[in-house]
Design a protein around this motif. Sequence first.
Motif, PDB file in Angstrom:
ATOM      1  N   ASP A  17     -71.447 -58.840  27.866  1.00 26.99           N
ATOM      2  CA  ASP A  17     -71.097 -58.886  26.441  1.00 26.99           C
ATOM      3  C   ASP A  17     -72.275 -59.362  25.590  1.00 26.99           C
ATOM      4  O   ASP A  17     -72.509 -58.840  24.483  1.00 26.99           O
ATOM      5  CB  ASP A  17     -69.902 -59.821  26.226  1.00 26.99           C
ATOM      6  N   LEU A  18     -73.019 -60.346  26.103  1.00 28.07           N
ATOM      7  CA  LEU A  18     -74.204 -60.812  25.373  1.00 28.07           C
ATOM      8  C   LEU A  18     -75.223 -59.690  25.222  1.00 28.07           C
ATOM      9  O   LEU A  18     -75.785 -59.488  24.138  1.00 28.07           O
ATOM     10  CB  LEU A  18     -74.844 -61.998  26.106  1.00 28.07           C
ATOM     11  N   ILE A  19     -75.456 -58.956  26.293  1.00 30.65           N
ATOM     12  CA  ILE A  19     -76.415 -57.853  26.245  1.00 30.65           C
ATOM     13  C   ILE A  19     -75.953 -56.783  25.261  1.00 30.65           C
ATOM     14  O   ILE A  19     -76.723 -56.323  24.401  1.00 30.65           O
ATOM     15  CB  ILE A  19     -76.622 -57.246  27.642  1.00 30.65           C
ATOM     16  N   ALA A  20     -74.691 -56.381  25.371  1.00 27.79           N
ATOM     17  CA  ALA A  20     -74.174 -55.327  24.496  1.00 27.79           C
ATOM     18  C   ALA A  20     -74.225 -55.746  23.031  1.00 27.79           C
ATOM     19  O   ALA A  20     -74.633 -54.969  22.158  1.00 27.79           O
ATOM     20  CB  ALA A  20     -72.752 -54.965  24.909  1.00 27.79           C
ATOM     21  N   GLU A 337     -83.299 -73.037  32.120  1.00 26.96           N
ATOM     22  CA  GLU A 337     -84.330 -72.702  31.139  1.00 26.96           C
ATOM     23  C   GLU A 337     -84.042 -71.351  30.487  1.00 26.96           C
ATOM     24  O   GLU A 337     -84.272 -71.149  29.295  1.00 26.96           O
ATOM     25  CB  GLU A 337     -85.711 -72.681  31.793  1.00 26.96           C
ATOM     26  N   LEU A 338     -83.539 -70.390  31.296  1.00 21.38           N
ATOM     27  CA  LEU A 338     -83.214 -69.077  30.760  1.00 21.38           C
ATOM     28  C   LEU A 338     -82.003 -69.145  29.840  1.00 21.38           C
ATOM     29  O   LEU A 338     -81.981 -68.505  28.777  1.00 21.38           O
ATOM     30  CB  LEU A 338     -82.967 -68.088  31.899  1.00 21.38           C
ATOM     31  N   ILE A 339     -80.994 -69.912  30.226  1.00 22.81           N
ATOM     32  CA  ILE A 339     -79.813 -70.061  29.378  1.00 22.81           C
ATOM     33  C   ILE A 339     -80.200 -70.632  28.011  1.00 22.81           C
ATOM     34  O   ILE A 339     -79.742 -70.152  26.961  1.00 22.81           O
ATOM     35  CB  ILE A 339     -78.760 -70.953  30.063  1.00 22.81           C
ATOM     36  N   ALA A 340     -81.077 -71.643  28.018  1.00 25.50           N
ATOM     37  CA  ALA A 340     -81.529 -72.226  26.748  1.00 25.50           C
ATOM     38  C   ALA A 340     -82.269 -71.194  25.909  1.00 25.50           C
ATOM     39  O   ALA A 340     -82.081 -71.108  24.690  1.00 25.50           O
ATOM     40  CB  ALA A 340     -82.426 -73.434  27.027  1.00 25.50           C
ATOM     41  N   GLN A 341     -83.109 -70.389  26.560  1.00 23.21           N
ATOM     42  CA  GLN A 341     -83.848 -69.353  25.843  1.00 23.21           C
ATOM     43  C   GLN A 341     -82.895 -68.312  25.265  1.00 23.21           C
ATOM     44  O   GLN A 341     -83.046 -67.885  24.110  1.00 23.21           O
ATOM     45  CB  GLN A 341     -84.852 -68.685  26.781  1.00 23.21           C
ATOM     46  N   LEU A 342     -81.890 -67.907  26.047  1.00 22.56           N
ATOM     47  CA  LEU A 342     -80.942 -66.901  25.586  1.00 22.56           C
ATOM     48  C   LEU A 342     -80.072 -67.426  24.450  1.00 22.56           C
ATOM     49  O   LEU A 342     -79.739 -66.687  23.518  1.00 22.56           O
ATOM     50  CB  LEU A 342     -80.067 -66.436  26.751  1.00 22.56           C
ATOM     51  N   ALA A 346     -79.842 -65.793  20.867  1.00 21.31           N
ATOM     52  CA  ALA A 346     -78.576 -65.357  20.287  1.00 21.31           C
ATOM     53  C   ALA A 346     -78.424 -65.902  18.870  1.00 21.31           C
ATOM     54  O   ALA A 346     -77.941 -65.193  17.962  1.00 21.31           O
ATOM     55  CB  ALA A 346     -77.415 -65.813  21.166  1.00 21.31           C
ATOM     56  N   GLY A 347     -78.842 -67.155  18.667  1.00 22.66           N
ATOM     57  CA  GLY A 347     -78.769 -67.723  17.334  1.00 22.66           C
ATOM     58  C   GLY A 347     -79.630 -66.960  16.347  1.00 22.66           C
ATOM     59  O   GLY A 347     -79.224 -66.744  15.185  1.00 22.66           O
ATOM     60  N   LEU A 349     -80.288 -63.831  16.444  1.00 23.56           N
ATOM     61  CA  LEU A 349     -79.659 -62.541  16.191  1.00 23.56           C
ATOM     62  C   LEU A 349     -78.338 -62.689  15.439  1.00 23.56           C
ATOM     63  O   LEU A 349     -77.755 -61.682  14.991  1.00 23.56           O
ATOM     64  CB  LEU A 349     -79.403 -61.795  17.509  1.00 23.56           C
ATOM     65  N   GLY A 350     -77.813 -63.924  15.360  1.00 18.32           N
ATOM     66  CA  GLY A 350     -76.548 -64.134  14.694  1.00 18.32           C
ATOM     67  C   GLY A 350     -75.345 -63.722  15.528  1.00 18.32           C
ATOM     68  O   GLY A 350     -74.306 -63.322  14.995  1.00 18.32           O
ATOM     69  N   ILE A 351     -75.460 -63.816  16.862  1.00 20.32           N
ATOM     70  CA  ILE A 351     -74.356 -63.486  17.751  1.00 20.32           C
ATOM     71  C   ILE A 351     -73.993 -64.736  18.552  1.00 20.32           C
ATOM     72  O   ILE A 351     -74.736 -65.706  18.587  1.00 20.32           O
ATOM     73  CB  ILE A 351     -74.698 -62.327  18.697  1.00 20.32           C
ATOM     74  N   LYS A 352     -72.852 -64.689  19.222  1.00 18.97           N
ATOM     75  CA  LYS A 352     -72.372 -65.842  19.986  1.00 18.97           C
ATOM     76  C   LYS A 352     -73.306 -66.139  21.163  1.00 18.97           C
ATOM     77  O   LYS A 352     -73.669 -65.221  21.906  1.00 18.97           O
ATOM     78  CB  LYS A 352     -70.964 -65.579  20.524  1.00 18.97           C
ATOM     79  N   PRO A 353     -73.663 -67.397  21.387  1.00 19.02           N
ATOM     80  CA  PRO A 353     -74.428 -67.760  22.579  1.00 19.02           C
ATOM     81  C   PRO A 353     -73.533 -67.702  23.815  1.00 19.02           C
ATOM     82  O   PRO A 353     -72.307 -67.577  23.709  1.00 19.02           O
ATOM     83  CB  PRO A 353     -74.886 -69.185  22.286  1.00 19.02           C
ATOM     84  N   LEU A 354     -74.166 -67.799  24.976  1.00 21.45           N
ATOM     85  CA  LEU A 354     -73.410 -67.698  26.223  1.00 21.45           C
ATOM     86  C   LEU A 354     -72.290 -68.733  26.294  1.00 21.45           C
ATOM     87  O   LEU A 354     -71.163 -68.426  26.711  1.00 21.45           O
ATOM     88  CB  LEU A 354     -74.354 -67.881  27.415  1.00 21.45           C
ATOM     89  N   GLY A 355     -72.577 -69.969  25.883  1.00 17.34           N
ATOM     90  CA  GLY A 355     -71.600 -71.027  26.020  1.00 17.34           C
ATOM     91  C   GLY A 355     -70.377 -70.875  25.143  1.00 17.34           C
ATOM     92  O   GLY A 355     -69.333 -71.479  25.407  1.00 17.34           O
ATOM     93  N   ALA A 356     -70.476 -70.038  24.125  1.00 16.33           N
ATOM     94  CA  ALA A 356     -69.349 -69.857  23.186  1.00 16.33           C
ATOM     95  C   ALA A 356     -68.513 -68.619  23.527  1.00 16.33           C
ATOM     96  O   ALA A 356     -67.575 -68.283  22.807  1.00 16.33           O
ATOM     97  CB  ALA A 356     -69.881 -69.737  21.763  1.00 16.33           C
ATOM     98  N   ARG A 357     -68.846 -67.963  24.621  1.00 18.89           N
ATOM     99  CA  ARG A 357     -68.133 -66.718  24.981  1.00 18.89           C
ATOM    100  C   ARG A 357     -67.038 -66.981  26.008  1.00 18.89           C
ATOM    101  O   ARG A 357     -67.114 -67.847  26.804  1.00 18.89           O
ATOM    102  CB  ARG A 357     -69.138 -65.698  25.517  1.00 18.89           C
TER     103      ARG A 357
END
Length: 357
Positions: A17-20, A337-342, A346-347, A349-357
């Motif tokens: 979902d994050l990728i899409a 480290e990757l999760i923090a980068q993603l 996401a912020g 791009l204005g989309i939900k980060p992983l932790g909010a999904r």
Amino acid sequence: MDQVNTSSRVPAQTIADLIADSMKAVGLPAADAAKVAELMLEADLTGADAHGVFRLPMYVKRIQGGGVNPKPSITVEKTAAATAMVEGDNGMGHLVMARAADTAIELARDAGVAWVGTRRSNHAGAAGAYAALMLPHDMVGIYGVVASANHMPIWGGIELLLGTNPVAVAIPAGEEAPVVLDIATSVVSYGTIKSHRLQNKPLPEGWMVKAKDGTPLTDASRSGEGLLLPIGGYKGSGLSLILGLLAGPLNRAAFGRDVFDFNANDTDECNTGQFLIALDIKRFTPVAQFKAELDRHLRDLRTSKPLPGVAAIRLPGQERRTRRADRVKNGVPLPRELIAQLDQFAGELGIKPLGAR
């Protein structure tokens, strides 16, 4: 086994979902965004961790910079009974290769074998994902590509004129795991070097050498000063050359000095070339008989006596199946480290980060 002390498990659907959402945010139509997400996720599920969601920020950056066309008109020219050329219109490589795979399967159903080339494509992630698309159709898949940056010299040189130019082969089996070989022609992919740099991990000796003097380079932060080493010395260098020529000049795509580092250039078209071969097994032997024979030989290999100190014999594709089942059920381990980068990405791009999904 996946290391849980340095990573967190993230559900596969959450990653997709994050990728899409990211792809849609930069202009891809919903169906194309979903296809890109599906193929990128497959890399994460099967253990090609440096070619899945890890690549997302770089892909988005190139789309935003104009280097990749978010709405390509991908076309197919059938050039003979068993050959075709896919013109990618500078679209996402995952979309171009999806079209190439569909074309190869269709041609191989009629002709028994198909060779499909691509031009004006882009980086498409894990090679094995595309070879494996042939498996459900009881076909053998073979994939080759000119890498999207040159990180190797020709054997004996120091100029970066060759890429990691991976090759993947997928062969269906019966009860045993399909044989899926996915290898770079360098000792390690450059994506793995980037992953080590992100996590501030040292590089093992034998992966890179310094261009200035040929001594080992183990500081990932200085990888720009180094050369990747080929597998098997001059043999890997030769294999990279052959794969590059077949995927590049044969398809009127980039090779050698025409290839630039897509990690450092967001604006120019890569003109990446790939090829995909499909081979219909039933044209040579009954499929059930072939799979039974493959199972017998794979079991012989897998259960053969190991060297002292070797816990078990591993075959290409064996752990791929096991890992995929585990990650579908339990989530994909992502370095923190990757999760923090993603999440930062996401912020932006204005989309939900992983932790909010």
